[in-house]
Design a protein around this motif. Structure first.
Motif, PDB file in Angstrom:
ATOM      1  N   GLU A  31       0.518  -1.177  -0.240  1.00 44.47           N
ATOM      2  CA  GLU A  31       0.160   0.142   0.033  1.00 44.47           C
ATOM      3  C   GLU A  31       0.843   1.527   0.047  1.00 44.47           C
ATOM      4  O   GLU A  31       1.032   2.064  -0.500  1.00 44.47           O
ATOM      5  N   LEU A  32       2.049   1.028   0.668  1.00 42.14           N
ATOM      6  CA  LEU A  32       3.046   2.369   0.964  1.00 42.14           C
ATOM      7  C   LEU A  32       3.820   2.800  -0.516  1.00 42.14           C
ATOM      8  O   LEU A  32       3.721   3.725  -1.140  1.00 42.14           O
ATOM      9  N   GLY A  33       4.158   1.161  -1.656  1.00 48.32           N
ATOM     10  CA  GLY A  33       4.566   1.505  -2.373  1.00 48.32           C
ATOM     11  C   GLY A  33       3.284   2.392  -3.459  1.00 48.32           C
ATOM     12  O   GLY A  33       3.413   2.964  -4.248  1.00 48.32           O
ATOM     13  N   ALA A  34       1.637   2.163  -3.486  1.00 53.99           N
ATOM     14  CA  ALA A  34       1.343   2.461  -4.213  1.00 53.99           C
ATOM     15  C   ALA A  34       1.184   3.499  -3.979  1.00 53.99           C
ATOM     16  O   ALA A  34       0.943   4.842  -5.006  1.00 53.99           O
ATOM     17  N   ASP A  35       0.450   4.066  -3.194  1.00 57.79           N
ATOM     18  CA  ASP A  35       0.496   5.722  -2.328  1.00 57.79           C
ATOM     19  C   ASP A  35       1.798   6.289  -2.861  1.00 57.79           C
ATOM     20  O   ASP A  35       1.098   7.282  -3.548  1.00 57.79           O
ATOM     21  N   PHE A  36       2.688   5.921  -2.631  1.00 54.70           N
ATOM     22  CA  PHE A  36       4.127   6.831  -3.081  1.00 54.70           C
ATOM     23  C   PHE A  36       4.184   7.085  -4.758  1.00 54.70           C
ATOM     24  O   PHE A  36       4.347   7.667  -5.808  1.00 54.70           O
ATOM     25  N   GLU A  37       3.623   5.933  -5.344  1.00 53.33           N
ATOM     26  CA  GLU A  37       3.446   5.705  -6.634  1.00 53.33           C
ATOM     27  C   GLU A  37       2.246   6.752  -7.249  1.00 53.33           C
ATOM     28  O   GLU A  37       3.006   7.594  -7.814  1.00 53.33           O
ATOM     29  N   ARG A  38       1.381   7.179  -7.082  1.00 57.97           N
ATOM     30  CA  ARG A  38       0.138   7.094  -7.025  1.00 57.97           C
ATOM     31  C   ARG A  38       0.633   9.285  -7.029  1.00 57.97           C
ATOM     32  O   ARG A  38       0.377  10.403  -7.279  1.00 57.97           O
ATOM     33  N   ASP A  39       0.990   9.303  -5.708  1.00 56.66           N
ATOM     34  CA  ASP A  39       1.510  10.402  -5.771  1.00 56.66           C
ATOM     35  C   ASP A  39       2.772  11.299  -5.420  1.00 56.66           C
ATOM     36  O   ASP A  39       2.979  12.382  -5.630  1.00 56.66           O
ATOM     37  N   GLY A  40       3.805  10.123  -5.919  1.00 60.29           N
ATOM     38  CA  GLY A  40       4.811  10.535  -6.437  1.00 60.29           C
ATOM     39  C   GLY A  40       5.623  11.260  -7.300  1.00 60.29           C
ATOM     40  O   GLY A  40       4.825  11.054  -8.265  1.00 60.29           O
ATOM     41  N   ALA A  41       6.956  11.535  -7.965  1.00 62.03           N
ATOM     42  CA  ALA A  41       7.808  11.739  -8.899  1.00 62.03           C
ATOM     43  C   ALA A  41       8.172  10.390  -9.290  1.00 62.03           C
ATOM     44  O   ALA A  41       9.326  10.074  -9.299  1.00 62.03           O
ATOM     45  N   ASP A  90      10.588  -4.472 -16.802  1.00 63.51           N
ATOM     46  CA  ASP A  90       9.820  -2.725 -16.348  1.00 63.51           C
ATOM     47  C   ASP A  90      10.416  -2.270 -15.492  1.00 63.51           C
ATOM     48  O   ASP A  90      10.818  -3.134 -13.911  1.00 63.51           O
ATOM     49  N   ALA A  91      10.487  -1.566 -15.543  1.00 62.56           N
ATOM     50  CA  ALA A  91      11.840  -0.357 -13.481  1.00 62.56           C
ATOM     51  C   ALA A  91      10.880   0.859 -13.375  1.00 62.56           C
ATOM     52  O   ALA A  91       9.988   1.360 -14.133  1.00 62.56           O
ATOM     53  N   LEU A  92      10.801   1.203 -12.764  1.00 59.19           N
ATOM     54  CA  LEU A  92      10.252   2.232 -11.511  1.00 59.19           C
ATOM     55  C   LEU A  92      11.762   2.905 -10.844  1.00 59.19           C
ATOM     56  O   LEU A  92      12.908   2.919 -10.840  1.00 59.19           O
ATOM     57  N   LEU A  93      11.534   4.288 -12.055  1.00 60.32           N
ATOM     58  CA  LEU A  93      12.697   5.489 -11.214  1.00 60.32           C
ATOM     59  C   LEU A  93      12.519   6.573 -10.510  1.00 60.32           C
ATOM     60  O   LEU A  93      11.019   7.292 -11.401  1.00 60.32           O
ATOM     61  N   PHE A  94      12.604   6.733  -9.465  1.00 61.84           N
ATOM     62  CA  PHE A  94      12.518   7.681  -8.608  1.00 61.84           C
ATOM     63  C   PHE A  94      13.814   8.080  -7.534  1.00 61.84           C
ATOM     64  O   PHE A  94      14.478   7.449  -7.185  1.00 61.84           O
ATOM     65  N   PRO A  95      13.878   9.181  -7.284  1.00 59.72           N
ATOM     66  CA  PRO A  95      14.615   9.335  -6.060  1.00 59.72           C
ATOM     67  C   PRO A  95      14.626   8.933  -4.665  1.00 59.72           C
ATOM     68  O   PRO A  95      13.242   9.013  -4.321  1.00 59.72           O
ATOM     69  N   VAL A  96      15.783   8.162  -4.718  1.00 57.46           N
ATOM     70  CA  VAL A  96      15.506   7.421  -2.966  1.00 57.46           C
ATOM     71  C   VAL A  96      15.134   8.844  -1.993  1.00 57.46           C
ATOM     72  O   VAL A  96      14.120   8.165  -1.379  1.00 57.46           O
ATOM     73  N   ALA A  97      15.824   9.802  -1.536  1.00 56.88           N
ATOM     74  CA  ALA A  97      15.680  10.305  -0.681  1.00 56.88           C
ATOM     75  C   ALA A  97      13.791  10.926  -0.599  1.00 56.88           C
ATOM     76  O   ALA A  97      13.424  11.043  -0.037  1.00 56.88           O
ATOM     77  N   ASP A  98      13.618  11.452  -1.276  1.00 52.42           N
ATOM     78  CA  ASP A  98      11.650  11.007  -1.961  1.00 52.42           C
ATOM     79  C   ASP A  98      11.285   9.939  -1.487  1.00 52.42           C
ATOM     80  O   ASP A  98      10.234  10.373  -0.439  1.00 52.42           O
ATOM     81  N   ALA A  99      11.550   8.799  -1.241  1.00 50.42           N
ATOM     82  CA  ALA A  99      11.560   7.657  -1.398  1.00 50.42           C
ATOM     83  C   ALA A  99      10.921   7.400   0.473  1.00 50.42           C
ATOM     84  O   ALA A  99      10.337   6.931   1.222  1.00 50.42           O
ATOM     85  N   VAL A 100      12.024   7.856   0.777  1.00 54.72           N
ATOM     86  CA  VAL A 100      11.878   7.563   2.313  1.00 54.72           C
ATOM     87  C   VAL A 100      11.478   8.920   2.956  1.00 54.72           C
ATOM     88  O   VAL A 100      11.329   8.501   3.940  1.00 54.72           O
TER      89      VAL A 100
END
Length: 55
Positions: free
Chosen positions: A13-23, A33-43
């Motif tokens: 759920e956390l991952g799905a919410d981050f993907e929906r709300d994040g960059a 298949d890959a997901l690219l995002f800033p790790v600091a933003d994810a933390v």
């Protein structure tokens, strides 16, 4: 000695919410298949999310 209670409950759920709300950018790396995002933003997102959902 302090024992830490570790649980993976809610991480989907956390991952799905981050993907929906994040960059998060979806793409492919080689044949995968890959997901690219800033790790600091994810933390930072996870810290707030966990505080709200596991308090």
């Amino acid at each position: 000695m302090t024992e830490v209670d570790v649980s993976a409950d809610g991480f989907d759920e956390l991952g799905a919410d981050f993907e929906r709300d994040g960059a998060v950018v979806r793409g492919r790396v080689g044949g995968a298949d890959a997901l690219l995002f800033p790790v600091a933003d994810a933390v930072a997102y996870a810290q707030g999310w966990l505080a709200r959902h596991r308090a």
